[in-house]
Motif scaffolding. Structure first.
Motif, PDB file in Angstrom:
ATOM      1  N   ARG A  13      17.053   2.014   9.508  1.00  0.00           N
ATOM      2  CA  ARG A  13      16.113   1.244  10.333  1.00  0.00           C
ATOM      3  C   ARG A  13      16.640   1.256  11.764  1.00  0.00           C
ATOM      4  NH1 ARG A  13      12.646  -3.596  10.246  1.00  0.00           N
ATOM      5  NH2 ARG A  13      12.514  -3.369   7.981  1.00  0.00           N
ATOM      6  N   LEU A  66      14.767  -4.006  -2.637  1.00  0.00           N
ATOM      7  CA  LEU A  66      13.827  -3.353  -1.742  1.00  0.00           C
ATOM      8  C   LEU A  66      14.066  -1.845  -1.713  1.00  0.00           C
ATOM      9  CD1 LEU A  66      11.606  -4.257   0.331  1.00  0.00           C
ATOM     10  CD2 LEU A  66      13.362  -3.964   2.094  1.00  0.00           C
ATOM     11  N   GLU A  67      12.988  -1.092  -1.781  1.00  0.00           N
ATOM     12  CA  GLU A  67      13.078   0.364  -1.709  1.00  0.00           C
ATOM     13  C   GLU A  67      13.457   0.787  -0.290  1.00  0.00           C
ATOM     14  OE1 GLU A  67      12.794   2.576  -4.104  1.00  0.00           O
ATOM     15  OE2 GLU A  67      12.392   1.080  -5.651  1.00  0.00           O
ATOM     16  N   GLN A 110      12.312   3.155   1.541  1.00  0.00           N
ATOM     17  CA  GLN A 110      11.149   3.415   2.382  1.00  0.00           C
ATOM     18  C   GLN A 110      10.583   2.130   2.976  1.00  0.00           C
ATOM     19  OE1 GLN A 110      11.728   4.706  -0.544  1.00  0.00           O
ATOM     20  NE2 GLN A 110      11.596   6.944  -0.361  1.00  0.00           N
ATOM     21  N   GLU A 111      10.737   1.031   2.260  1.00  0.00           N
ATOM     22  CA  GLU A 111      10.256  -0.259   2.771  1.00  0.00           C
ATOM     23  C   GLU A 111      11.193  -0.808   3.838  1.00  0.00           C
ATOM     24  OE1 GLU A 111       8.655  -3.060  -0.267  1.00  0.00           O
ATOM     25  OE2 GLU A 111       9.422  -1.570  -1.689  1.00  0.00           O
ATOM     26  N   TRP A 112      12.469  -0.493   3.739  1.00  0.00           N
ATOM     27  CA  TRP A 112      13.439  -0.951   4.733  1.00  0.00           C
ATOM     28  C   TRP A 112      13.303  -0.165   6.040  1.00  0.00           C
ATOM     29  CZ3 TRP A 112      16.561  -4.237   6.912  1.00  0.00           C
ATOM     30  CH2 TRP A 112      17.596  -3.799   7.739  1.00  0.00           C
ATOM     31  N   ASN A 147      11.952   1.729   9.239  1.00  0.00           N
ATOM     32  CA  ASN A 147      10.782   1.618  10.116  1.00  0.00           C
ATOM     33  C   ASN A 147      10.508   2.929  10.841  1.00  0.00           C
ATOM     34  OD1 ASN A 147      12.992   1.626  11.793  1.00  0.00           O
ATOM     35  ND2 ASN A 147      12.411  -0.197  12.978  1.00  0.00           N
TER      36      ASN A 147
END
Length: 389
Positions: A281, A314-315, A317-319, A321
């Motif tokens: 991120r 949390l995956e 890809q979700e973390w 940005n």
């Protein structure tokens, strides 16, 4: 005083000791790795934000209570002086400094503390060291945070402009804590931050006094330490296998950078974040090289978020940005035909080498000029009086 002796048979580790301090207590462990020419005190805002502690813990107390704290909530932080700086050992051979060697120093410190795993946060050169640590021993990391970091080598050099050339000239001529502090402030902070009014003074005046006091008491970095850490930064490189090890190891990565950083250009941090997708991120904040000092609340929030997400399900890809490129979804890396990008990268590398050569020439010129001036002072002509016969 708490020291960790590097127990290794390698020549570069003979007699090397690291000075460290621990703060706070709890089952969550955080290792802070400081950057070039920095000491552990530079982590002050993050130590306070993560642990709320003002004073370092007594080592004996920490040793006795370590087992009891394994199940206790809270954060324990350890920060240390890298080899070549502060109260840690200063090897005289510059080849005894590299980001890999210094990453192994950090691992030895974790072993000394009895930490099986930790969140590893590094600033600037400390971020390079943290990257190496993550690639060498990914199973020892819970998460990785890289503050104001680049990929090393020519990326360590700032852009060329009038301001940078003036700062470089003043840095090379700085021989006293006062001269060095004046340069460091302009490199580390934005003008806006330095000009803020604090009571009847300004932040610049207050920080100047703090910098001078710190350098006067601890001393400026030694010649051997300076040359060794420069050697480590210049030779740092993360190959694709090392990058893949980090991004595929399952722990989250945060890259935190000040948009006004004169030392570590934002572009290089963005490129590193993209290489570490989908684990990374990117967090961009208003601030300069010491963004952790200029924006402590925002940086500490980002670090605490990183710790929390590492403990969740949390995956990646979700973390992250960072958007996935359409071209990357269409075909694997090995099959991409991106001639335009190759040309741009080649051109950029060429310009960077020209910039580096110019910086080297200017540095050599300033040092030569100073050396010749000293010689002239010593070899002043002596007037000989005529003797009448």
């Amino acid at each position: 005083m708490p020291y960790c002796e590097i127990n290794s048979c390698e020549e570069e580790n003979r007699g090397v000791k690291l000075f460290y301090k621990t703060y706070g207590h709890g089952k969550t462990k955080v290792l802070l790795v400081i950057g070039f020419a920095g000491t552990l005190e530079s982590w002050g805002p993050q130590i306070k934000g993560l642990t709320s502690a003002d004073e370092a813990r007594d080592e004996d107390v920490a040793e006795l209570s370590r087992r009891d704290e394994e199940e206790e909530e809270g954060i324990e932080v350890c920060c240390f002086d890298n080899r070549g700086m502060g109260r840690s050992s200063i090897p005289t051979n510059k080849y005894h400094y590299s980001t890999t060697i210094m990453a192994k120093d950090a691992l030895s410190l974790m072993d000394h503390l009895g930490w099986r795993k930790a969140h590893v946060f590094g600033h600037s050169m400390g971020g390079m060291i943290a990257c190496k640590l993550a690639s060498i021993a990914p199973d020892r990391l819970c998460s990785l945070a890289l503050l104001n970091v680049t990929g090393g080598g020519y990326q360590c050099f700032p852009r060329i402009d009038r301001q940078i050339m003036s700062l470089a000239f003043r840095f090379l001529r700085a021989n006293t804590p006062e001269e060095r502090a004046s340069v460091d402030l302009e490199v580390h902070y934005t003008k806006e931050y330095l000009d803020q009014t604090i009571g009847s003074s300004t932040r610049r005046k207050i920080l100047f006094q703090e910098y001078v006091k710190a350098m006067s008491s601890a001393g400026m970095q030694s010649k051997h330490g300076y040359e060794g850490q420069v050697h480590a930064c210049w030779n740092h490189k993360m190959n694709q296998d090392e990058i893949d090890t980090i991004r595929l190891s399952g722990f989250p990565v945060a890259i935190i950078h000040g948009r006004d950083d004169l030392v570590a250009q934002l572009y290089h941090a963005r490129r590193l974040a993209e290489r570490l997708r989908p684990a990374a991120r990117m967090v961009e904040l208003h601030g300069a090289h010491l963004v952790g000092h200029e924006r402590p609340d925002e940086v500490n929030t980002a670090l605490l978020d990183l710790i929390k997400v590492s403990e969740s399900k949390l995956e990646q890809q979700e973390w992250s940005n960072l958007a996935e490129r359409e071209s990357e979804r269409a075909m694997p890396l090995s099959n991409r035909n991106n001639d335009g990008a190759v040309v741009l990268v080649t051109l950029y590398s060429l310009l960077a080498k020209i910039q580096l050569s110019f910086l080297f020439f200017m540095g050599f010129f300033f040092m030569f000029f100073g050396h010749m001036r000293n010689i002239v002072k010593v070899l002043k002509p002596v007037r000989v009086l005529a003797v009448e016969s």
